[in-house]
Write a protein that holds these residues in place. Structure first.
Motif, PDB file in Angstrom:
ATOM      1  N   TYR A 214      38.595 -21.289  -1.714  1.00 11.33           N
ATOM      2  CA  TYR A 214      40.010 -20.994  -1.470  1.00 11.33           C
ATOM      3  C   TYR A 214      40.081 -19.655  -0.757  1.00 11.33           C
ATOM      4  CZ  TYR A 214      45.033 -20.635  -2.500  1.00 11.33           C
ATOM      5  OH  TYR A 214      46.399 -20.552  -2.403  1.00 11.33           O
ATOM      6  N   ILE A 215      40.962 -19.578   0.246  1.00 14.35           N
ATOM      7  CA  ILE A 215      41.120 -18.319   0.992  1.00 14.35           C
ATOM      8  C   ILE A 215      42.277 -17.542   0.393  1.00 14.35           C
ATOM      9  CG2 ILE A 215      41.460 -17.295   3.296  1.00 14.35           C
ATOM     10  CD1 ILE A 215      39.185 -19.344   3.315  1.00 14.35           C
TER      11      ILE A 215
ATOM     12  N   GLY B 144      57.182 -11.679  -5.578  1.00 11.11           N
ATOM     13  CA  GLY B 144      58.338 -11.693  -4.680  1.00 11.11           C
ATOM     14  C   GLY B 144      59.298 -12.790  -5.090  1.00 11.11           C
TER      15      GLY B 144
ATOM     16  N   GLY C 222      44.437 -13.537   0.413  1.00  8.22           N
ATOM     17  CA  GLY C 222      44.597 -12.204   0.992  1.00  8.22           C
ATOM     18  C   GLY C 222      44.806 -11.224  -0.146  1.00  8.22           C
ATOM     19  N   ASN C 223      46.038 -10.718  -0.244  1.00  7.08           N
ATOM     20  CA  ASN C 223      46.309  -9.696  -1.260  1.00  7.08           C
ATOM     21  C   ASN C 223      46.821 -10.281  -2.578  1.00  7.08           C
ATOM     22  OD1 ASN C 223      46.197  -6.922  -1.811  1.00  7.08           O
ATOM     23  ND2 ASN C 223      48.410  -6.727  -1.557  1.00  7.08           N
ATOM     24  N   GLY C 224      46.912 -11.601  -2.671  1.00  6.46           N
ATOM     25  CA  GLY C 224      47.355 -12.214  -3.936  1.00  6.46           C
ATOM     26  C   GLY C 224      48.802 -11.908  -4.286  1.00  6.46           C
ATOM     27  N   SER C 225      49.636 -11.670  -3.273  1.00  2.04           N
ATOM     28  CA  SER C 225      51.028 -11.293  -3.572  1.00  2.04           C
ATOM     29  C   SER C 225      51.961 -12.496  -3.580  1.00  2.04           C
ATOM     30  CB  SER C 225      51.522 -10.229  -2.580  1.00  2.04           C
ATOM     31  OG  SER C 225      51.513 -10.722  -1.264  1.00  2.04           O
ATOM     32  N   ASN C 226      51.388 -13.689  -3.418  1.00  3.69           N
ATOM     33  CA  ASN C 226      52.216 -14.891  -3.505  1.00  3.69           C
ATOM     34  C   ASN C 226      51.494 -15.987  -4.296  1.00  3.69           C
ATOM     35  OD1 ASN C 226      54.734 -15.970  -2.854  1.00  3.69           O
ATOM     36  ND2 ASN C 226      53.853 -17.230  -1.247  1.00  3.69           N
TER      37      ASN C 226
ATOM     38  N   LEU D  73      43.527 -24.323   6.959  1.00  9.68           N
ATOM     39  CA  LEU D  73      42.753 -23.486   7.876  1.00  9.68           C
ATOM     40  C   LEU D  73      42.663 -22.077   7.312  1.00  9.68           C
ATOM     41  CD1 LEU D  73      44.560 -24.654  11.142  1.00  9.68           C
ATOM     42  CD2 LEU D  73      42.334 -25.413  10.296  1.00  9.68           C
TER      43      LEU D  73
ATOM     44  N   VAL E 297      42.902 -18.180   8.553  1.00 12.21           N
ATOM     45  CA  VAL E 297      43.230 -17.279   9.669  1.00 12.21           C
ATOM     46  C   VAL E 297      42.177 -16.183   9.708  1.00 12.21           C
ATOM     47  CG1 VAL E 297      44.916 -15.648  10.610  1.00 12.21           C
ATOM     48  CG2 VAL E 297      45.713 -17.655   9.338  1.00 12.21           C
TER      49      VAL E 297
ATOM     50  N   THR F 146      48.618  -9.503   3.209  1.00  8.57           N
ATOM     51  CA  THR F 146      47.775  -9.276   4.376  1.00  8.57           C
ATOM     52  C   THR F 146      48.373  -9.991   5.595  1.00  8.57           C
ATOM     53  OG1 THR F 146      46.498 -11.264   3.914  1.00  8.57           O
ATOM     54  CG2 THR F 146      45.661  -9.190   2.975  1.00  8.57           C
TER      55      THR F 146
ATOM     56  N   PRO G 283      54.218  -7.145   0.884  1.00  3.43           N
ATOM     57  CA  PRO G 283      52.987  -6.599   0.305  1.00  3.43           C
ATOM     58  C   PRO G 283      51.743  -7.487   0.415  1.00  3.43           C
ATOM     59  CG  PRO G 283      54.430  -7.411  -1.414  1.00  3.43           C
ATOM     60  CD  PRO G 283      55.108  -7.711  -0.115  1.00  3.43           C
TER      61      PRO G 283
ATOM     62  N   ARG H 109      64.807  -2.531  -0.143  1.00  5.56           N
ATOM     63  CA  ARG H 109      63.945  -3.238  -1.110  1.00  5.56           C
ATOM     64  C   ARG H 109      63.974  -2.550  -2.470  1.00  5.56           C
ATOM     65  NH1 ARG H 109      60.111  -7.107   0.525  1.00  5.56           N
ATOM     66  NH2 ARG H 109      60.168  -7.280   2.775  1.00  5.56           N
TER      67      ARG H 109
ATOM     68  N   ALA I 194      55.646 -15.362   6.826  1.00  2.00           N
ATOM     69  CA  ALA I 194      56.419 -14.416   6.015  1.00  2.00           C
ATOM     70  C   ALA I 194      57.516 -13.780   6.853  1.00  2.00           C
ATOM     71  CB  ALA I 194      55.479 -13.340   5.459  1.00  2.00           C
ATOM     72  N   GLY I 195      58.584 -13.420   6.194  1.00  3.52           N
ATOM     73  CA  GLY I 195      59.684 -12.799   6.924  1.00  3.52           C
ATOM     74  C   GLY I 195      60.605 -12.052   6.001  1.00  3.52           C
TER      75      GLY I 195
ATOM     76  N   ARG J 223      58.779 -20.370   5.884  1.00  2.80           N
ATOM     77  CA  ARG J 223      57.672 -20.073   4.945  1.00  2.80           C
ATOM     78  C   ARG J 223      56.564 -21.124   5.000  1.00  2.80           C
ATOM     79  NH1 ARG J 223      59.967 -16.508   5.822  1.00  2.80           N
ATOM     80  NH2 ARG J 223      61.296 -15.206   4.555  1.00  2.80           N
TER      81      ARG J 223
HETATM   82  C1  FAD Z   1      57.358  -7.378  -4.376  1.00  2.00           C
HETATM   83  C2  FAD Z   1      57.136  -8.487  -3.394  1.00  2.00           C
HETATM   84  C3  FAD Z   1      57.974  -8.619  -2.294  1.00  2.00           C
HETATM   85  C4  FAD Z   1      57.772  -9.657  -1.373  1.00  2.00           C
HETATM   86  N1  FAD Z   1      58.594  -9.731  -0.287  1.00  2.00           N
HETATM   87  C5  FAD Z   1      58.410 -10.724   0.620  1.00  2.00           C
HETATM   88  C6  FAD Z   1      59.243 -10.812   1.769  1.00  2.00           C
HETATM   89  O1  FAD Z   1      60.126 -10.008   2.002  1.00  2.00           O
HETATM   90  N2  FAD Z   1      59.013 -11.839   2.639  1.00  2.00           N
HETATM   91  C7  FAD Z   1      58.034 -12.749   2.437  1.00  2.00           C
HETATM   92  O2  FAD Z   1      57.885 -13.669   3.263  1.00  2.00           O
HETATM   93  N3  FAD Z   1      57.215 -12.678   1.364  1.00  2.00           N
HETATM   94  C8  FAD Z   1      57.385 -11.691   0.460  1.00  2.00           C
HETATM   95  N4  FAD Z   1      56.550 -11.609  -0.642  1.00  2.00           N
HETATM   96  C9  FAD Z   1      55.508 -12.639  -0.848  1.00  2.00           C
HETATM   97  C10 FAD Z   1      54.142 -12.294  -0.223  1.00  2.00           C
HETATM   98  O3  FAD Z   1      54.017 -10.916  -0.040  1.00  2.00           O
HETATM   99  C11 FAD Z   1      53.974 -13.008   1.105  1.00  2.00           C
HETATM  100  O4  FAD Z   1      54.002 -14.407   0.935  1.00  2.00           O
HETATM  101  C12 FAD Z   1      52.652 -12.623   1.802  1.00  2.00           C
HETATM  102  O5  FAD Z   1      52.674 -13.104   3.117  1.00  2.00           O
HETATM  103  C13 FAD Z   1      51.419 -13.172   1.087  1.00  2.00           C
HETATM  104  O6  FAD Z   1      50.276 -12.551   1.655  1.00  2.00           O
HETATM  105  P1  FAD Z   1      48.941 -12.353   0.812  1.00  2.00           P
HETATM  106  O7  FAD Z   1      47.922 -11.772   1.706  1.00  2.00           O
HETATM  107  O8  FAD Z   1      49.225 -11.600  -0.436  1.00  2.00           O
HETATM  108  O9  FAD Z   1      48.592 -13.868   0.498  1.00  2.00           O
HETATM  109  P2  FAD Z   1      48.041 -14.506  -0.858  1.00  2.00           P
HETATM  110  O10 FAD Z   1      49.054 -14.326  -1.939  1.00  2.00           O
HETATM  111  O11 FAD Z   1      46.670 -14.028  -1.122  1.00  2.00           O
HETATM  112  O12 FAD Z   1      48.025 -16.046  -0.432  1.00  2.00           O
HETATM  113  C14 FAD Z   1      49.247 -16.726  -0.180  1.00  2.00           C
HETATM  114  C15 FAD Z   1      48.938 -18.008   0.584  1.00  2.00           C
HETATM  115  O13 FAD Z   1      48.420 -17.685   1.872  1.00  2.00           O
HETATM  116  C16 FAD Z   1      47.115 -18.242   2.034  1.00  2.00           C
HETATM  117  N5  FAD Z   1      46.307 -17.278   2.785  1.00  2.00           N
HETATM  118  C17 FAD Z   1      46.143 -15.964   2.550  1.00  2.00           C
HETATM  119  N6  FAD Z   1      45.346 -15.418   3.484  1.00  2.00           N
HETATM  120  C18 FAD Z   1      44.998 -16.413   4.316  1.00  2.00           C
HETATM  121  C19 FAD Z   1      44.176 -16.500   5.479  1.00  2.00           C
HETATM  122  N7  FAD Z   1      43.539 -15.434   6.006  1.00  2.00           N
HETATM  123  N8  FAD Z   1      44.041 -17.709   6.067  1.00  2.00           N
HETATM  124  C20 FAD Z   1      44.655 -18.825   5.583  1.00  2.00           C
HETATM  125  N9  FAD Z   1      45.440 -18.791   4.494  1.00  2.00           N
HETATM  126  C21 FAD Z   1      45.608 -17.600   3.867  1.00  2.00           C
HETATM  127  C22 FAD Z   1      46.589 -18.490   0.629  1.00  2.00           C
HETATM  128  O14 FAD Z   1      45.626 -19.522   0.628  1.00  2.00           O
HETATM  129  C23 FAD Z   1      47.877 -18.866  -0.099  1.00  2.00           C
HETATM  130  O15 FAD Z   1      48.200 -20.215   0.128  1.00  2.00           O
HETATM  131  C24 FAD Z   1      56.720 -10.579  -1.558  1.00  2.00           C
HETATM  132  C25 FAD Z   1      55.852 -10.429  -2.664  1.00  2.00           C
HETATM  133  C26 FAD Z   1      56.058  -9.388  -3.569  1.00  2.00           C
HETATM  134  C27 FAD Z   1      55.106  -9.225  -4.714  1.00  2.00           C
END
Ligand code: FAD
Length: 309
Positions: A65-66, A228, A68-72, A188, A190, A134, A132, A216, A143-144, A179
């Protein structure tokens, strides 16, 4: 030698020992601070390491599983039986061209990328500064915030598929939706993305970032563990308003709760389990559907097995 031993031996040939974790608690890697152990987690620094890892997982039938920062991410209490490829600061180079083209690796944090973009007096990415995650996660999720979306700035992204093929997809081929993107649909990974931004005034750009971050702080429970907005915005409604109108502000199961500050955020008050969190998601969904006939859809991604699976 057992298959697991052979797998580990070959994994050790790709990564130095400080870049492989075994039985790693996922609660350490998610903004919700929830999740049991993953069998393996690796931190690649090059495209070749990612390619070799995928190839190895394929060879040994090891799920991967791929992240990033685990924020979703909501990871189950039993964790993940497989290997997590975590793209982080080890895979986060950025280069900026004179004409406003920015090429960055998937592991770079959106906040860092937006700082570099602002420092180069480029405008159009201010919306991303407070997200928050990657860059890879943001492209995958499209994301937006505050009227901006990745779809508006991404020219192309280089991806790798499960067979190890690497190719560059144009904005159109990325099939961005609300989204969502082709990345999610076709599993895939990225690797890097090219963004196109415009020349702007550095002070105005920094002011805009500060203003959005301030908004925010005012509206979101940033002092609590969350992922989020838990739900996508249902057409014609706002999830937070529906949840609030349904009388669910502060509604709690175990330590998982609807935020008092912003009902669209479900938060971990400290010791929530993934089980609590999932029950809360289901209960909120059920009540909102009963009261308003609107079916909320989770924006947060689930990893691992949950009781009802
Ligand atoms: C306080 C807070 C505020 C937030 N505000 C927003 C906001 O304003 N807008 C918004 O859209 N989101 C928001 N989010 C949600 C989150 O930050 C986004 O969805 C963000 O884009 C997830 O990125 P990540 O690197 O943490 O992904 P992860 O949480 O690690 O993964 C999320 C998904 O993306 C996939 N993924 C991650 N990296 C890759 C890669 N390199 N290639 C392929 N797939 C990948 C994972 O497999 C998973 O399905 C917020 C979250 C928090 C905690």
């Amino acid at each position: 030698m057992k298959d697991t031993d052979l797998f580990e031996k070959e994994l050790n040939e790709i990564f130095s020992s400080d870049r492989i974790l075994k039985n790693e608690p996922m609660s350490r890697h998610t903004s919700l601070r929830i999740g049991g152990n993953t069998d393996y987690m690796v931190f690649p620094a090059t495209i070749d390491e990612i390619r070799l890892t995928i190839k190895l997982c394929r060879k040994y039938d090891m799920p991967y599983y791929i992240m990033g920062n685990g924020s979703n991410l909501l990871v189950s209490d039993s964790g993940y039986r497989g290997l997590i490829i975590k793209l982080s600061d080890r895979f986060s180079n950025i280069s900026v061209e004179e004409d406003g083209t920015v090429l960055a690796q998937a592991g770079v944090l959106m906040s860092k990328l937006s700082n570099v973009i602002a420092a180069n007096s480029l405008t159009g990415f201010e919306f991303g500064a407070g997200i928050p995650g990657t860059l890879g996660g943001a492209v995958a999720m499209n994301a937006g915030a505050y009227g901006g979306e990745m779809q508006q700035v991404v020219i192309s992204a280089t991806v790798i598929d499960g067979d190890g093929n690497i190719r560059t997809l144009s904005n159109k081929e990325l099939e961005f939706g609300y989204r969502s993107s082709v990345i999610q649909k076709k599993d895939l990974c990225v690797l890097e993305a090219t963004l196109k931004l415009n020349k702007g005034d550095k002070r105005q750009i920094l002011d805009k970032i500060r203003e959005l971050n301030h908004l925010r702080q005012l509206k979101q429970p940033l002092d609590k563990f969350s992922a989020g907005s838990t739900f996508k915005r249902p057409e014609g409604h706002f999830a937070g308003k529906l949840i609030s109108d349904a009388g669910l502000r502060g509604f709690q199961i175990g330590d998982a709760a609807v935020s008092e500050k912003h009902c669209g955020f479900l938060v971990n008050k400290g010791n929530a389990t993934a089980g609590d969190f999932m029950k809360l998601i289901k209960e909120v969904t059920r009540i909102v559907n009963e009261k308003y006939g609107v079916l909320l859809e989770p924006e947060v991604k689930f990893l691992g097995t949950f009781d009802s699976d």
